[in-house]
Design an enzyme around this catalytic site. Structure first.
Site, PDB file in Angstrom:
ATOM      1  N   HIS A  78       0.633   5.891   0.581  1.00  0.00           N
ATOM      2  CA  HIS A  78      -0.333   4.816   0.336  1.00  0.00           C
ATOM      3  C   HIS A  78      -1.554   5.220  -0.480  1.00  0.00           C
ATOM      4  O   HIS A  78      -2.184   4.380  -1.108  1.00  0.00           O
ATOM      5  CB  HIS A  78      -0.754   4.122   1.638  1.00  0.00           C
ATOM      6  CG  HIS A  78      -1.817   4.834   2.430  1.00  0.00           C
ATOM      7  ND1 HIS A  78      -1.536   5.746   3.402  1.00  0.00           N
ATOM      8  CD2 HIS A  78      -3.171   4.753   2.380  1.00  0.00           C
ATOM      9  CE1 HIS A  78      -2.670   6.190   3.925  1.00  0.00           C
ATOM     10  NE2 HIS A  78      -3.686   5.607   3.319  1.00  0.00           N
ATOM     11  N   GLU A  82      -3.813   5.829  -6.079  1.00  0.00           N
ATOM     12  CA  GLU A  82      -5.258   5.844  -6.274  1.00  0.00           C
ATOM     13  C   GLU A  82      -5.783   7.262  -6.505  1.00  0.00           C
ATOM     14  O   GLU A  82      -6.623   7.484  -7.363  1.00  0.00           O
ATOM     15  CB  GLU A  82      -5.908   5.243  -5.028  1.00  0.00           C
ATOM     16  CG  GLU A  82      -7.412   5.317  -5.024  1.00  0.00           C
ATOM     17  CD  GLU A  82      -8.021   3.934  -5.047  1.00  0.00           C
ATOM     18  OE1 GLU A  82      -7.431   3.035  -4.416  1.00  0.00           O
ATOM     19  OE2 GLU A  82      -9.069   3.764  -5.682  1.00  0.00           O
ATOM     20  N   ASP A  83      -5.288   8.212  -5.726  1.00  0.00           N
ATOM     21  CA  ASP A  83      -5.940   9.529  -5.689  1.00  0.00           C
ATOM     22  C   ASP A  83      -5.187  10.653  -6.386  1.00  0.00           C
ATOM     23  O   ASP A  83      -5.654  11.779  -6.412  1.00  0.00           O
ATOM     24  CB  ASP A  83      -6.148   9.965  -4.222  1.00  0.00           C
ATOM     25  CG  ASP A  83      -7.039   8.999  -3.458  1.00  0.00           C
ATOM     26  OD1 ASP A  83      -7.757   8.235  -4.122  1.00  0.00           O
ATOM     27  OD2 ASP A  83      -6.995   9.004  -2.218  1.00  0.00           O
ATOM     28  N   ASP A 145      -4.276   2.452   8.455  1.00  0.00           N
ATOM     29  CA  ASP A 145      -5.156   3.271   7.629  1.00  0.00           C
ATOM     30  C   ASP A 145      -6.580   3.214   8.195  1.00  0.00           C
ATOM     31  O   ASP A 145      -7.239   4.231   8.402  1.00  0.00           O
ATOM     32  CB  ASP A 145      -5.105   2.707   6.198  1.00  0.00           C
ATOM     33  CG  ASP A 145      -5.976   3.476   5.212  1.00  0.00           C
ATOM     34  OD1 ASP A 145      -5.979   4.713   5.271  1.00  0.00           O
ATOM     35  OD2 ASP A 145      -6.651   2.817   4.389  1.00  0.00           O
TER      36      ASP A 145
HETATM   37 MN    MN Z   1      -5.874   5.969   3.356  1.00  0.00          MN
END
Ligand code: MN
Length: 485
Positions: A78, A82-83, A145
């Site tokens: 997840h 993004e990262d 999360d």
């Molecule tokens: Mn997260």
């Protein structure tokens, strides 16, 4: 402080408790390895390797939601879009389109959403709610999360802790409640409380623990005597008990109740095979301990709007203290534990129309989403009509209708159908005629009498209703009327 660290083996064992397909387990292992490599140079604020976070999120989803394999894989991945350097195509190639869609859905909800006053937050929360209406698994990943981030909140600055905790309480806790996911709700509430007002949290925690200590023996005695009686009646059952969460106790104390006056502080749960047995057990309990009549609730015949079903009765124990019994079947118990994810008909897990209708929350959400002209308007309606304290009233046929507190017969009418609101002639509340601006209370029975010769709502109704839904529908009526002249 060392955190108890979840390993991939823990995750696989947890999955195997409800799903044992070898190739699926391999699929999960592959997602774990893939994410581990991508995150290998990153650390959490706690100093742990970053992969601990997605792994914990996946683990929560197996425990709290018995999530399907695509959801588990998406939760492991997840934070990769993004990262890390990972692209959507990488995920499609390795794990398929569905996992990619889920990861993308979670990523769209940017990072952590901060305090509801901050810029961008409304937009973000709007996206979350939109996502919910599309695929409920996106919000489940987001809930897990958030839960893991709340569990590890001690590593953030105090300002951040408070802002994140407040948003969680205002936004994620109601979602968990509406999904019927009590495990998410209870744990999130206590974590939020701890960071929002640590003094009150510690005081309530202390009082609760002390009270549990004082009354435990009595509760166990009652469990034993009920157990014996059920065995004598040859009933096949499981029995367990729980106490209310800390935040739940605090809320009751805000209503002016002393801890010893909370009727469901102790709840004894009895799980049986068949519905008729539930009523038999109820009879046995009432023959042992006198019930407090007003607190007998048949939520089997009339489920909550979160689909929770059970019989609740509070009885006077030996020292006159109230203790609650919850009696339900195994199936109802699963619904009580899992909430909406129970209805997942894996692998066909998309929300279907039936579920949208079962959970009134979704109906309101979809309704608001369809008609709002902007995210801001949508969120305003959601905040005013859905993320607020609710009352539960009945139709004359006994169906439960969920409304924000302060609602009037006008809100009720429009919630049922716009035609009923537009043609409303008279409102009957508990068998007597009521004014249209009467504030409804829990358990009111509301009947709306319509008349086809009525042209439409009066303009003054706008000041007599509480919900954005009713206001919007009344305004729509006048707009239509104007444009037809
Ligand atoms: Mn997260």
């Amino acid at each position: 402080m060392a955190l108890s660290t979840i390993t991939i083996d823990d995750l696989l064992t947890s999955i195997q408790s409800y799903h044992s397909c070898e190739s699926d387990l391999e699929f999960v292992r592959k997602a774990y390895q893939f994410a581990s490599i991508l995150h290998q140079d990153q650390k959490r604020k706690s100093g742990e390797p970053y992969i601990v976070h997605p792994l914990s999120v996946a683990y929560i989803l197996t425990n709290f939601a018995r999530a399907d394999m695509n959801t588990i894989c998406a939760s492991l991945l997840h934070d990769t879009l993004e990262d890390t350097d990972c692209t959507r195509e990488d995920i499609v190639t390795n794990f398929g389109e569905e996992v990619a869609l889920l990861v993308e859905g979670v990523t769209k909800i940017k990072g952590v959403v901060f305090s509801s006053h901050e810029e961008g937050s409304i937009e973000n929360q709007g996206k979350i709610l939109n996502g919910m209406a599309e695929d409920i698994r996106i919000i489940l990943i987001k809930l897990a999360d958030r839960l893991h981030n709340m569990r590890t909140l001690e590593y953030k600055t105090e300002d951040r802790q408070k802002a994140i905790a407040q948003e969680t309480l205002d936004f994620y806790v109601p979602i968990a409640y509406y999904l019927g996911s009590y495990r998410f709700k209870n744990e999130l509430e206590d974590l939020c409380f701890r960071y929002i007002d640590s003094e009150k949290f510690l005081m309530t925690k202390h009082d609760l623990e002390e009270y549990i200590e004082e009354t435990k023996e009595e509760a166990i005695k009652i469990v034993q005597s009920v157990k014996k009686s059920l065995e004598q009646n040859q009933i096949d059952f499981q029995i367990s008990y729980r106490t209310k969460n800390i935040y739940g106790v605090y809320k009751k104390s805000c209503e002016g109740l002393k801890i010893s006056e909370i009727h469901d502080l102790w709840a004894i749960q009895i799980i049986v095979k068949e519905i008729p047995t539930c009523y038999q057990v109820l009879g046995i309990i009432h023959s042992l301990y006198p019930p407090f009549n007003q607190l007998l609730k048949d939520l089997i015949a009339k489920p909550k709007t979160t689909m929770y079903r059970s019989i609740h009765t509070s009885v006077f124990g030996e020292n006159g203290k109230l203790i609650q019994f919850q009696i339900r079947t195994e199936e109802m118990n699963e619904i009580a534990e899992l909430g909406l994810p129970y209805y997942w008909d894996s692998p066909n897990v998309k929300m279907n129309e039936e579920l949208h209708n079962k959970f009134q929350f979704f109906k309101s959400l979809v309704e608001a989403n369809t008609h709002a002209n902007s995210t801001k308007e949508f969120m305003e309606e959601a905040k005013n009509d859905i993320f607020t304290s609710m009352i539960y009233v009945y139709t004359p046929m006994g169906e439960v209708v969920e409304l924000p507190s302060g609602s009037t017969p006008i809100d009720f009418a429009y919630k049922i159908h716009s035609d009923i609101g537009n043609k409303m002639e008279m409102a009957i509340v508990n068998a007597s005629v009521a004014s249209f601006d009467r504030k409804l209370k829990n358990n009111d029975i509301v009947k709306i009498i319509t008349n086809d010769s009525i042209e439409g709502p009066k303009e003054e109704y706008l000041g007599m209703c509480r919900t954005n839904l009713a206001k919007r529908k009344i305004s729509e009526f006048f707009k239509k009327k104007e444009s037809s002249i």
